[in-house]
Scaffold this motif. Structure first.
Motif, mmCIF file in Angstrom:
data_model
loop_
_atom_site.group_PDB
_atom_site.id
_atom_site.type_symbol
_atom_site.label_atom_id
_atom_site.label_comp_id
_atom_site.label_asym_id
_atom_site.label_seq_id
_atom_site.Cartn_x
_atom_site.Cartn_y
_atom_site.Cartn_z
ATOM 1 N N PRO A 41 -10.021 1.216 1.925
ATOM 2 C CA PRO A 41 -11.212 1.669 0.818
ATOM 3 C C PRO A 41 -11.367 3.036 0.432
ATOM 4 O O PRO A 41 -11.105 3.988 1.294
ATOM 5 C CB PRO A 41 -12.452 1.267 1.877
ATOM 6 N N GLY A 42 -11.512 3.408 -0.733
ATOM 7 C CA GLY A 42 -11.543 4.752 -1.329
ATOM 8 C C GLY A 42 -10.244 5.562 -1.406
ATOM 9 O O GLY A 42 -10.039 6.698 -1.782
ATOM 10 N N LYS A 43 -9.320 4.608 -1.060
ATOM 11 C CA LYS A 43 -7.626 5.406 -1.288
ATOM 12 C C LYS A 43 -6.878 4.826 -1.963
ATOM 13 O O LYS A 43 -7.144 3.536 -2.500
ATOM 14 C CB LYS A 43 -7.086 5.441 0.487
ATOM 15 N N GLN A 44 -5.598 5.465 -2.292
ATOM 16 C CA GLN A 44 -4.842 4.796 -3.112
ATOM 17 C C GLN A 44 -3.837 4.018 -2.461
ATOM 18 O O GLN A 44 -3.843 4.071 -1.391
ATOM 19 C CB GLN A 44 -4.057 5.901 -4.099
ATOM 20 N N ARG A 45 -3.352 3.075 -3.033
ATOM 21 C CA ARG A 45 -2.310 2.225 -2.673
ATOM 22 C C ARG A 45 -1.340 2.841 -2.260
ATOM 23 O O ARG A 45 -0.848 3.749 -3.009
ATOM 24 C CB ARG A 45 -1.794 1.199 -3.682
ATOM 25 N N GLU A 46 -0.477 2.518 -1.169
ATOM 26 C CA GLU A 46 0.500 3.427 -0.375
ATOM 27 C C GLU A 46 1.430 2.532 0.097
ATOM 28 O O GLU A 46 1.258 1.529 0.575
ATOM 29 C CB GLU A 46 -0.075 4.336 0.764
ATOM 30 N N LEU A 47 2.781 2.978 0.150
ATOM 31 C CA LEU A 47 3.858 2.301 0.565
ATOM 32 C C LEU A 47 3.813 2.235 2.271
ATOM 33 O O LEU A 47 3.592 2.931 2.879
ATOM 34 C CB LEU A 47 5.182 2.746 0.050
ATOM 35 N N VAL A 48 4.122 1.012 2.755
ATOM 36 C CA VAL A 48 4.006 0.505 4.215
ATOM 37 C C VAL A 48 5.630 0.851 4.728
ATOM 38 O O VAL A 48 6.046 1.403 5.489
ATOM 39 C CB VAL A 48 3.146 -0.537 4.683
ATOM 40 N N ALA A 49 6.149 -0.353 3.988
ATOM 41 C CA ALA A 49 7.703 -0.539 4.284
ATOM 42 C C ALA A 49 8.457 -1.544 3.107
ATOM 43 O O ALA A 49 7.909 -2.136 2.447
ATOM 44 C CB ALA A 49 7.626 -1.514 5.734
ATOM 45 N N THR A 50 9.600 -1.214 3.184
ATOM 46 C CA THR A 50 10.404 -1.909 1.994
ATOM 47 C C THR A 50 11.588 -2.375 2.906
ATOM 48 O O THR A 50 12.399 -1.857 3.547
ATOM 49 C CB THR A 50 10.846 -0.955 0.758
ATOM 50 N N ILE A 51 12.335 -3.349 2.096
ATOM 51 C CA ILE A 51 13.431 -3.924 2.584
ATOM 52 C C ILE A 51 14.559 -4.268 1.495
ATOM 53 O O ILE A 51 13.850 -4.890 0.526
ATOM 54 C CB ILE A 51 13.340 -5.174 3.583
ATOM 55 N N THR A 90 -6.111 -0.020 9.037
ATOM 56 C CA THR A 90 -7.157 -1.017 8.454
ATOM 57 C C THR A 90 -7.166 -0.679 7.034
ATOM 58 O O THR A 90 -7.218 0.266 6.305
ATOM 59 C CB THR A 90 -8.602 -0.443 8.766
ATOM 60 N N ALA A 91 -6.829 -1.848 6.223
ATOM 61 C CA ALA A 91 -6.527 -1.985 4.654
ATOM 62 C C ALA A 91 -6.308 -3.159 4.544
ATOM 63 O O ALA A 91 -6.176 -3.974 5.336
ATOM 64 C CB ALA A 91 -5.291 -1.063 4.498
ATOM 65 N N VAL A 92 -6.365 -3.418 2.925
ATOM 66 C CA VAL A 92 -5.778 -4.609 2.452
ATOM 67 C C VAL A 92 -4.050 -4.616 2.255
ATOM 68 O O VAL A 92 -3.889 -3.427 1.662
ATOM 69 C CB VAL A 92 -6.271 -5.103 1.149
ATOM 70 N N TYR A 93 -3.407 -5.325 2.804
ATOM 71 C CA TYR A 93 -2.304 -5.460 2.700
ATOM 72 C C TYR A 93 -1.586 -6.265 1.669
ATOM 73 O O TYR A 93 -1.891 -7.419 1.630
ATOM 74 C CB TYR A 93 -1.607 -5.704 4.146
#
Length: 121
Positions: A41-51, A90-93
């Motif tokens: 909430p209130g933050k930009q979407r960020e990368l978590v992991a790629t494959i 905590t976030a929407v993934y």
């Protein structure tokens, strides 16, 4: 119509674990699930992991050593195993895929609907 369906989110206590799944379906020349992102909430979407298709992985510094991304090509599914979860996770993934409708098409980004992960005691 191409769809990405995420599942596996939920509420977990700090230190707990969850496994997210992202499954692709639909008709296209190619569908390549590339990784997971999250947005708090209130933050930009960020990368978590790629494959990559070959299995090479990349992680955000904040999740290294705790999260593991993997893929099952036979099931058109990418997983995100999340261990030692923290409240900051905590976030929407969201899962992300590159979809090429034809062999001449360079491809476009597709996103799933997102799955909520909440870490709280």
């Amino acid at each position: 119509q191409v769809q990405l369906v995420e599942s596996g989110g939920g509420l977990v206590q700090p230190g707990g674990s969850l496994r997210l799944s992202c499954t692709a379906s639909g008709s296209a020349f190619s569908i390549s699930i590339r990784g997971w992102y999250r947005q708090a909430p209130g933050k930009q979407r960020e990368l978590v992991a790629t494959i990559t298709g070959g299995g090479s992985t990349n992680y955000a510094d904040s999740v290294k050593g705790r999260f593991t991304i993997s893929r099952d090509n036979a099931k058109s599914t990418v997983y995100l195993q999340m261990n030692s979860l923290k409240p900051d996770d905590t976030a929407v993934y969201y899962c992300n895929a590159l979809v090429r409708r034809t062999m001449w098409n360079p491809g476009a980004d597709y996103w799933g609907q997102g799955t909520q992960v909440s870490v709280s005691s």
